[in-house]
Structure formats: C-alpha cells, structure tokens
Design a protein around this motif. Structure first.
Motif, PDB file in Angstrom:
ATOM      1  N   THR A 400       0.866  -1.176   0.000  1.00  0.00           N
ATOM      2  CA  THR A 400       0.000   0.000   0.000  1.00  0.00           C
ATOM      3  C   THR A 400       0.904   1.228   0.000  1.00  0.00           C
ATOM      4  O   THR A 400       2.126   1.115  -0.087  1.00  0.00           O
ATOM      5  N   GLY A 401       0.305   2.400   0.098  1.00  0.00           N
ATOM      6  CA  GLY A 401       1.102   3.616   0.081  1.00  0.00           C
ATOM      7  C   GLY A 401       0.242   4.820  -0.250  1.00  0.00           C
ATOM      8  O   GLY A 401      -0.933   4.690  -0.632  1.00  0.00           O
ATOM      9  N   GLU A 402       0.827   5.996  -0.105  1.00  0.00           N
ATOM     10  CA  GLU A 402       0.080   7.235  -0.325  1.00  0.00           C
ATOM     11  C   GLU A 402      -0.467   7.332  -1.743  1.00  0.00           C
ATOM     12  O   GLU A 402      -1.499   7.964  -1.966  1.00  0.00           O
ATOM     13  N   GLN A 403       0.236   6.714  -2.715  1.00  0.00           N
ATOM     14  CA  GLN A 403      -0.204   6.804  -4.105  1.00  0.00           C
ATOM     15  C   GLN A 403      -0.625   5.454  -4.683  1.00  0.00           C
ATOM     16  O   GLN A 403      -0.646   5.275  -5.891  1.00  0.00           O
ATOM     17  N   VAL A 404      -0.931   4.501  -3.822  1.00  0.00           N
ATOM     18  CA  VAL A 404      -1.443   3.203  -4.264  1.00  0.00           C
ATOM     19  C   VAL A 404      -2.970   3.269  -4.282  1.00  0.00           C
ATOM     20  O   VAL A 404      -3.598   3.513  -3.245  1.00  0.00           O
ATOM     21  N   ALA A 405      -3.549   3.068  -5.453  1.00  0.00           N
ATOM     22  CA  ALA A 405      -5.006   3.163  -5.587  1.00  0.00           C
ATOM     23  C   ALA A 405      -5.688   2.062  -4.784  1.00  0.00           C
ATOM     24  O   ALA A 405      -5.124   0.977  -4.566  1.00  0.00           O
ATOM     25  N   ALA A 406      -6.923   2.335  -4.378  1.00  0.00           N
ATOM     26  CA  ALA A 406      -7.672   1.370  -3.571  1.00  0.00           C
ATOM     27  C   ALA A 406      -7.831   0.044  -4.304  1.00  0.00           C
ATOM     28  O   ALA A 406      -7.660  -1.035  -3.711  1.00  0.00           O
ATOM     29  N   ILE A 407      -8.137   0.082  -5.604  1.00  0.00           N
ATOM     30  CA  ILE A 407      -8.374  -1.155  -6.343  1.00  0.00           C
ATOM     31  C   ILE A 407      -7.090  -1.962  -6.461  1.00  0.00           C
ATOM     32  O   ILE A 407      -7.110  -3.202  -6.401  1.00  0.00           O
ATOM     33  N   ASP A 408      -5.946  -1.278  -6.591  1.00  0.00           N
ATOM     34  CA  ASP A 408      -4.667  -1.987  -6.658  1.00  0.00           C
ATOM     35  C   ASP A 408      -4.354  -2.652  -5.317  1.00  0.00           C
ATOM     36  O   ASP A 408      -3.836  -3.780  -5.272  1.00  0.00           O
ATOM     37  N   PHE A 409      -4.644  -1.964  -4.240  1.00  0.00           N
ATOM     38  CA  PHE A 409      -4.431  -2.532  -2.913  1.00  0.00           C
ATOM     39  C   PHE A 409      -5.306  -3.767  -2.713  1.00  0.00           C
ATOM     40  O   PHE A 409      -4.837  -4.820  -2.256  1.00  0.00           O
ATOM     41  N   ASP A 430     -18.385  -0.744   8.401  1.00  0.00           N
ATOM     42  CA  ASP A 430     -19.359  -0.085   7.530  1.00  0.00           C
ATOM     43  C   ASP A 430     -18.709   0.391   6.225  1.00  0.00           C
ATOM     44  O   ASP A 430     -18.868   1.539   5.809  1.00  0.00           O
ATOM     45  N   ALA A 431     -17.960  -0.512   5.579  1.00  0.00           N
ATOM     46  CA  ALA A 431     -17.269  -0.190   4.331  1.00  0.00           C
ATOM     47  C   ALA A 431     -17.966  -0.883   3.169  1.00  0.00           C
ATOM     48  O   ALA A 431     -18.242  -2.092   3.235  1.00  0.00           O
ATOM     49  N   HIS A 432     -18.223  -0.138   2.100  1.00  0.00           N
ATOM     50  CA  HIS A 432     -18.989  -0.683   0.986  1.00  0.00           C
ATOM     51  C   HIS A 432     -18.268  -0.549  -0.353  1.00  0.00           C
ATOM     52  O   HIS A 432     -18.061  -1.548  -1.037  1.00  0.00           O
ATOM     53  N   ASN A 433     -17.873   0.666  -0.748  1.00  0.00           N
ATOM     54  CA  ASN A 433     -17.201   0.810  -2.040  1.00  0.00           C
ATOM     55  C   ASN A 433     -15.718   0.465  -1.911  1.00  0.00           C
ATOM     56  O   ASN A 433     -15.217   0.179  -0.819  1.00  0.00           O
ATOM     57  N   ASP A 434     -15.001   0.500  -3.037  1.00  0.00           N
ATOM     58  CA  ASP A 434     -13.593   0.086  -3.042  1.00  0.00           C
ATOM     59  C   ASP A 434     -12.747   0.930  -2.086  1.00  0.00           C
ATOM     60  O   ASP A 434     -11.903   0.390  -1.361  1.00  0.00           O
ATOM     61  N   GLY A 435     -12.966   2.224  -2.099  1.00  0.00           N
ATOM     62  CA  GLY A 435     -12.173   3.097  -1.230  1.00  0.00           C
ATOM     63  C   GLY A 435     -12.388   2.783   0.239  1.00  0.00           C
ATOM     64  O   GLY A 435     -11.433   2.715   1.028  1.00  0.00           O
ATOM     65  N   GLU A 436     -13.653   2.576   0.631  1.00  0.00           N
ATOM     66  CA  GLU A 436     -13.970   2.270   2.024  1.00  0.00           C
ATOM     67  C   GLU A 436     -13.418   0.903   2.415  1.00  0.00           C
ATOM     68  O   GLU A 436     -12.906   0.724   3.522  1.00  0.00           O
ATOM     69  N   ARG A 437     -13.504  -0.084   1.494  1.00  0.00           N
ATOM     70  CA  ARG A 437     -13.016  -1.428   1.797  1.00  0.00           C
ATOM     71  C   ARG A 437     -11.492  -1.422   1.962  1.00  0.00           C
ATOM     72  O   ARG A 437     -10.946  -2.049   2.870  1.00  0.00           O
ATOM     73  N   ALA A 438     -10.810  -0.684   1.074  1.00  0.00           N
ATOM     74  CA  ALA A 438      -9.355  -0.597   1.184  1.00  0.00           C
ATOM     75  C   ALA A 438      -8.954   0.042   2.503  1.00  0.00           C
ATOM     76  O   ALA A 438      -8.016  -0.408   3.181  1.00  0.00           O
ATOM     77  N   SER A 439      -9.688   1.076   2.902  1.00  0.00           N
ATOM     78  CA  SER A 439      -9.379   1.758   4.155  1.00  0.00           C
ATOM     79  C   SER A 439      -9.593   0.834   5.348  1.00  0.00           C
ATOM     80  O   SER A 439      -8.776   0.783   6.273  1.00  0.00           O
ATOM     81  N   ALA A 440     -10.696   0.077   5.322  1.00  0.00           N
ATOM     82  CA  ALA A 440     -11.020  -0.817   6.440  1.00  0.00           C
ATOM     83  C   ALA A 440      -9.984  -1.942   6.574  1.00  0.00           C
ATOM     84  O   ALA A 440      -9.496  -2.228   7.681  1.00  0.00           O
ATOM     85  N   ILE A 441      -9.643  -2.562   5.466  1.00  0.00           N
ATOM     86  CA  ILE A 441      -8.701  -3.686   5.533  1.00  0.00           C
ATOM     87  C   ILE A 441      -7.297  -3.184   5.884  1.00  0.00           C
ATOM     88  O   ILE A 441      -6.545  -3.859   6.588  1.00  0.00           O
ATOM     89  N   GLU A 442      -6.965  -1.986   5.427  1.00  0.00           N
ATOM     90  CA  GLU A 442      -5.669  -1.408   5.788  1.00  0.00           C
ATOM     91  C   GLU A 442      -5.581  -1.170   7.292  1.00  0.00           C
ATOM     92  O   GLU A 442      -4.525  -1.372   7.905  1.00  0.00           O
ATOM     93  N   LEU A 443      -6.705  -0.775   7.913  1.00  0.00           N
ATOM     94  CA  LEU A 443      -6.717  -0.616   9.365  1.00  0.00           C
ATOM     95  C   LEU A 443      -6.453  -1.954  10.052  1.00  0.00           C
ATOM     96  O   LEU A 443      -5.691  -2.028  11.028  1.00  0.00           O
ATOM     97  N   ALA A 444      -7.077  -3.022   9.534  1.00  0.00           N
ATOM     98  CA  ALA A 444      -6.865  -4.346  10.122  1.00  0.00           C
ATOM     99  C   ALA A 444      -5.405  -4.761  10.014  1.00  0.00           C
ATOM    100  O   ALA A 444      -4.822  -5.301  10.966  1.00  0.00           O
ATOM    101  N   LEU A 445      -4.773  -4.520   8.867  1.00  0.00           N
ATOM    102  CA  LEU A 445      -3.369  -4.863   8.685  1.00  0.00           C
ATOM    103  C   LEU A 445      -2.472  -4.067   9.639  1.00  0.00           C
ATOM    104  O   LEU A 445      -1.541  -4.612  10.228  1.00  0.00           O
TER     105      LEU A 445
END
Length: 466
Positions: A400-409, A430-445
């Motif tokens: 991941t990273g500051e310039q890694v897109a949500a779909i790539d992550f 409460d994550a639904h779209n790609d951006g929210e899902r990437a953010s949620a899973i990144e928190l778990a990691l």
C-alpha cells in the motif's frame, strides 16, 4: 454569527413603539429571561458545544442568570471564543434603537447629549430603527498595541476643529465598549492588554462611566463584558490586573472534552473535509490528540488544541483527494497510510518539554501508533485474523502507500479461500465501495502489525506488510 433575517418590525417612531406596548428591559434581564425561556422549553442554548454540558455550561448559565460579567480561563483550543459567540443567541432577535444614534441607544432611554436633545425636540416623532441581535455582539482580540481610544474613546480633533470646546461631550469619539451599549463586548486574550489599558476599563465595568483625557462622562452604559484568557498568559506575556479580575462577577475554567465521543464530535463539526474520512480514522485522531494531552513529553501548560485534530482530519482528507486525482479514483477515501501525512505537517502545533529536542517525530509517531492500536482493539475485537496472518507468513506481501489506488491494494490481498474475513472487517467498519473497503482492511493490517503478528516495511512512498 447569524445573519439578520429579511424581515424586521415595521414600527418607525417612538409613538408607535409606545402604542405597541413595548417594554424596555435592561440587557442582563433580557439575557436572563431568554435563557430561562430556552431552558423551560427544553431547547439547547449552546448549540455546537461538546463535552462541556456537565461542567462549564451550568457555571456559565448561573453567571448569566446572576447578571455577571464573565472571564473564561482555559488553554488554547477549548472553545472559549465559540462559547462567547454563542451568547448572541440569548439576545432578543430585534431591538429598537434611536435612528442615527452613535451608541445604538434605546428610544425609551437615550443616554448621550445628542440623543437626549433629539428626543426632547421630536417627542413621539423620534425616528426608530431596529437592530438585529447579530449586530449587538462586538469582539476585540487584545493585542499589546491596543489603546484606550480603541476600547473607551478619545477626543475627536475633527469635532474640535468644527468649533466645539474640548469640554463638550459631543467632541468624544467613542471606543468599542461604549459602542456596544445594550449589547455584548468580548475581549479575547485579555492578559495581552497592557496594564494601563486594563485600568481604563475599571470605571466602565463598575461605575459604568467613561473617563477620557481628564473628562468624566457619566453614561449609564448597559453592556455585558466577556473575556477569555489562557492561564499560562499570567506568567508568559501578561496578567489580568487584580482590580479588573475583581470586577468580573464570574471566573469560569474551561477544559478539553473529557469523553472520546465529544472529541470526535468537535472534529466532525469543525473540520471541512474534501474527501471521505471514515469514523475510525476520526477516532484515531481523537485518541492521538488525547494521548498528546497526557504525555509527559508535551508541555501541558500550553495545551494541545482541538485545532490539532481538526487540521489532522483535513490533512488526511486532502491526501486522499490528492491520491484519487492522480490515480483516477472516483471516490476519494482516507486510509491509515494517510495518517503519517498529518504527523509530518502538524508537529509545529505542539510544544514539547525542554529536553525532548530531536525526539519530536519519534514521540508523535509512537503516540499515533498507540492511538491506532487502541482503535483497532475497540473496532475489530473478536475477529479471527489467523488465516490472513498465516497467508502472510507463507511469504505473501501486501503493498500500500500514499499513491497506491484502492483497487490496486485490494487486488493485491492474499486469497483466503472460503473465508469471509475481508467481508467481516468491512461489515464491522461499515465499508462498501472500493475506497472504504481498502481503508477498512488497511486498518486491520496496521492493527496486526502493531500487535506484532505481522511485519511492516516502509520506504516513504510505499508500505509493505509481510
């Protein structure tokens, strides 16, 4: 400040005002009656203030009911100015004033020589206009160069040049406090006023007269004086002189929000976000701010302002929009990786204790990690991350990273077979779209890394969990 509505009373003369049965109320009575009416009706007189309901607000309400001038003492960013400005809502929406009067005098009670003369000459034909409550609040930021003329007044040389004598009260150009007659005047950072200027306020606050260049002008001013001060100012820059402190009927200590939810409510309310910032990131920022307030490495006499977390939320939202613009994402959503961007630019808002020079970044990073770990434990408790940890232990890496897109992550996440772990995390957050899902899973990691269950490597632009 609220804007004046389009409509106002149509009464235009003193005679019409009398005929309508208008009753003159002293300012403090007006404020008391409106406050009590709101309390009886179950209305909140203090909208937008969080975390002060059981401590500061009751003290403030009692002071206003008693009719006291008030000074608020507290560290920076505790909402003192917002509290002062909210008091405008306790004034009548409209109040009549003599048209053209310099001090906004009530038609039933002119106090200057000029207005008294007009009232005597015109009688019931005295023209009346209406002033909205938003115009009855004046605010002055105290600075060392503030003069007596600014606050109280001075002789106007132009009026003297017109032929009036120096002793004529009509030669006076009134300052901010007399011009706030029948209204509220608030002085922010009162200790910054030079002591001789504070002395000039003594008569205004107690005897309600003003003294200018040796002339005493008896004006029954009806003004509520409010002030704010940082207690640290008493030793750093100045102090409130004892006679002036004595004239304030109430001295109220403010504080930062005591509860996490109140801290988050302030961030939600005050921040202007250019991208979506999930609730759990706001919680991390709120915990981060509270950790800073409890850290022995931070100068607590200076305080950690609520503006710190507000600016942090705005910064990570900007980082998300920046990434979305470069990567072509339609829905910018802030992620954990964006939190470091806030640390990089907000360190200057914190005053560290002497002896911590050179360790500022280390302290901020440590406290941010602590806040992130606390949020992960709270939000993701009970989920089994065993399969994800096992997949990473086999050598799979997640970038991941500051310039890694949500779909790539998301595409780079390890396959977990029939496990619904990713869905469970997203449902919990409460994550639904790609951006929210990437953010949620990144928190778990990040939570797994902080719990020392997986590793993490960063070269500044990219972060690799492995």
């Amino acid at each position: 400040m609220t804007q004046a509505p389009a409509t106002q009373p149509t009464i235009g003369t003193l005679g019409e005002l009398k005929a309508a049965g208008h009753v003159l109320k002293p300012l403090r009575t007006e404020i008391r009656d409106n406050l009590l009416a709101k309390l009886r009706a179950g209305e909140d007189p203090w909208p937008g203030l969080h975390g002060l309901e059981d401590t500061v607000i009751p003290q403030l309400e009692r002071a206003l009911i008693a009719g006291h001038d008030i000074v608020l003492l507290g560290e920076r960013g505790q909402g003192k100015t917002r509290l002062l400005r909210t008091m405008v809502g306790l004034l009548d929406e409209w109040t009549p004033v003599i048209e053209g009067s310099e001090l906004g005098e009530h038609p039933l009670e002119p106090i200057t020589v000029a207005s008294q003369r007009r009232a005597a000459e015109l009688g019931d034909a005295l023209p009346v206009t209406w002033r909205h409550r938003s115009e009855r609040y004046s605010e002055k930021l105290a600075t060392p160069d503030t003069s007596v003329a600014d606050l109280i007044g001075d002789v106007d040389p132009m009026k003297v040049a017109e032929g009036r004598s120096l002793g004529d009260p009509e030669t006076i150009h009134f300052g901010l406090i007399p011009r706030s007659h029948r209204g509220i005047v608030a002085i922010n950072e009162l200790p910054d006023l030079a002591e001789r200027i504070q002395v000039a306020m003594l008569n205004v606050m107690e005897e309600r007269d003003i003294q200018i260049r040796g002339y005493v002008l008896r004006l029954p001013l009806d003004v509520l004086v409010l002030a704010s001060a940082n207690p640290e100012d008493y030793t750093n820059r100045g102090r409130i002189i004892t006679p002036l402190k004595d004239r304030f009927g109430a001295e109220i200590r403010t504080h930062y929000p005591l509860e996490l939810e109140a801290e988050m409510a302030v961030i939600r309310q005050e921040s202007e976000l250019v991208a979506q910032v999930p609730e759990y990131l706001l919680e991390i920022l709120a915990r981060f701010t509270r950790n800073l307030r409890e850290s022995s490495a931070v100068d607590q006499r200076s305080g950690v302002s609520a503006r710190f977390s507000i600016a942090g939320a705005e910064t990570i939202a900007a980082a998300a929009l920046h990434r979305a613009t470069l990567q072509g994402e339609e829905q910018p959503v802030a992620r954990v990786v964006d939190l470091q961007t806030a640390v990089d630019v907000l360190g200057g808002k914190i005053e560290f204790e002497t002896g911590e020079e050179g360790r500022e970044g280390e302290i901020l990073t440590h406290l941010l990690r602590t806040a992130t770990a606390e949020t992960c434990r709270t939000r993701l408790r009970g989920l089994d991350f065993g399969l994800l940890v096992a997949a990473i232990e086999t050598g799979q890496m997640i970038t991941t990273g500051e310039q890694v897109a949500a779909i790539d992550f998301l595409t780079g996440l390890p396959a977990l077979g029939e496990s619904e772990l990713y869905d469970d995390v997203c449902e919990r957050l409460d994550a639904h779209n790609d951006g929210e899902r990437a953010s949620a899973i990144e928190l778990a990691l990040e939570g797994l890394y902080l719990a020392r269950r997986i590793g993490k490597d960063s070269d500044g632009s990219e972060v690799v969990y492995g």
